[in-house]
Design a protein around this motif. Structure first.
Motif, PDB file in Angstrom:
ATOM      1  N   ALA A  50      18.896 -31.806  -4.752  1.00 23.70           N
ATOM      2  CA  ALA A  50      19.918 -32.584  -4.112  1.00 23.70           C
ATOM      3  C   ALA A  50      19.077 -34.360  -4.568  1.00 23.70           C
ATOM      4  O   ALA A  50      20.283 -35.447  -4.084  1.00 23.70           O
ATOM      5  N   GLN A  51      17.807 -34.411  -4.701  1.00 23.96           N
ATOM      6  CA  GLN A  51      17.352 -35.515  -4.940  1.00 23.96           C
ATOM      7  C   GLN A  51      18.018 -36.201  -6.299  1.00 23.96           C
ATOM      8  O   GLN A  51      18.297 -37.189  -5.949  1.00 23.96           O
ATOM      9  N   GLU A  56      21.301 -39.621  -8.760  1.00 21.77           N
ATOM     10  CA  GLU A  56      22.475 -40.155  -9.944  1.00 21.77           C
ATOM     11  C   GLU A  56      24.379 -40.817  -9.160  1.00 21.77           C
ATOM     12  O   GLU A  56      24.755 -41.408 -10.217  1.00 21.77           O
ATOM     13  N   MET A  57      24.474 -40.099  -7.890  1.00 18.88           N
ATOM     14  CA  MET A  57      25.231 -41.245  -7.379  1.00 18.88           C
ATOM     15  C   MET A  57      24.527 -42.427  -6.804  1.00 18.88           C
ATOM     16  O   MET A  57      25.738 -43.645  -7.017  1.00 18.88           O
ATOM     17  N   TYR A  61      27.444 -45.164  -8.069  1.00 22.69           N
ATOM     18  CA  TYR A  61      27.564 -46.670  -7.150  1.00 22.69           C
ATOM     19  C   TYR A  61      26.877 -48.353  -7.521  1.00 22.69           C
ATOM     20  O   TYR A  61      28.123 -48.872  -7.321  1.00 22.69           O
ATOM     21  N   LEU A  62      26.206 -47.924  -7.895  1.00 21.82           N
ATOM     22  CA  LEU A  62      25.929 -49.060  -7.802  1.00 21.82           C
ATOM     23  C   LEU A  62      26.118 -49.726  -9.509  1.00 21.82           C
ATOM     24  O   LEU A  62      26.052 -51.513  -9.736  1.00 21.82           O
ATOM     25  N   LEU A  63      26.552 -49.544 -10.150  1.00 17.26           N
ATOM     26  CA  LEU A  63      27.058 -50.064 -11.809  1.00 17.26           C
ATOM     27  C   LEU A  63      28.709 -49.993 -10.993  1.00 17.26           C
ATOM     28  O   LEU A  63      28.728 -51.360 -11.653  1.00 17.26           O
ATOM     29  N   ALA A  64      29.048 -49.116 -10.423  1.00 18.62           N
ATOM     30  CA  ALA A  64      30.803 -49.750  -9.866  1.00 18.62           C
ATOM     31  C   ALA A  64      30.743 -50.927  -9.333  1.00 18.62           C
ATOM     32  O   ALA A  64      31.571 -51.755  -9.352  1.00 18.62           O
ATOM     33  N   SER A  69      20.535 -50.774 -11.220  1.00 16.72           N
ATOM     34  CA  SER A  69      19.152 -49.364 -11.286  1.00 16.72           C
ATOM     35  C   SER A  69      18.144 -49.612 -11.021  1.00 16.72           C
ATOM     36  O   SER A  69      17.891 -50.702 -11.672  1.00 16.72           O
ATOM     37  N   ARG A  70      17.008 -49.448 -10.467  1.00 14.50           N
ATOM     38  CA  ARG A  70      15.554 -49.151  -9.860  1.00 14.50           C
ATOM     39  C   ARG A  70      15.953 -49.010 -11.784  1.00 14.50           C
ATOM     40  O   ARG A  70      14.529 -49.660 -11.632  1.00 14.50           O
TER      41      ARG A  70
END
Length: 127
Positions: A50-51, A56-57, A61-64, A69-70
Motif C-alpha cells: 500500500a505504501q 507511485e500515485m 499526481y505530481l507529474l500531472a 517529486s521528492r
C-alpha cells in the motif's frame, strides 16, 4: 482495620493480576503459532504494498500537476550541494592566486615591467 479478605481493593488487585496472567498466557500462545506469524507477515506485506502504491500515485499526481517529486527534489539538492562545493573550491583558488599576485616574489615590490620601446608616430611621419 479491615480484614484483607474483605477489602475491595485487594480483591480488585487480585482479580486484575489473574486477568493479566491469563492475557499474557493467551498472547504468548497466539504469538508462538505459525498462523500468527503468517498473518503478521501478510499484514506487513500488505502495508508495504500500500505504501508503494501510494508513492507511485503521488508521483503520477505530481507529474500531472507539473511539480517535482521528492526524488527529483533530493536529486536537485544533491547537485546544488555539489555545485556549491565546487564554487567554494574555485573561490578559494582565486583568492590564493590573487593573494600570490599581490605578494612580491623578490621582496622589493612588484616585478618590473619591460621597457616601452614602441613609440607613437610623430606628426611629421604621415603616410
Amino acid at each position: 482495620m479491615a480484614d484483607k479478605g474483605n477489602d475491595p481493593a485487594v480483591i480488585w488487585q487480585a482479580m486484575i493480576g489473574e486477568m493479566e496472567k491469563g492475557f499474557n498466557s493467551f498472547g504468548n500462545q497466539l504469538m508462538s503459532s505459525p498462523e500468527f506469524s503468517k498473518v503478521m507477515n501478510q499484514a506487513g506485506s500488505a502495508a508495504a504494498g500500500a505504501q508503494k502504491q501510494l508513492g507511485e500515485m503521488m508521483e503520477k499526481y505530481l507529474l500531472a500537476m507539473n511539480l517535482p517529486s521528492r526524488a527529483q527534489l533530493v536529486g536537485m539538492a544533491e547537485r546544488l550541494q555539489s555545485m556549491e562545493t565546487q564554487l567554494n573550491e574555485i573561490k578559494t583558488l582565486l583568492q590564493q592566486v590573487h593573494h600570490n599576485s599581490l605578494a612580491p616574489d623578490d621582496g622589493y615590490g612588484a616585478t618590473p615591467r619591460p621597457p616601452r620601446t614602441k613609440r607613437p608616430p610623430s606628426e611629421g611621419d604621415s603616410k
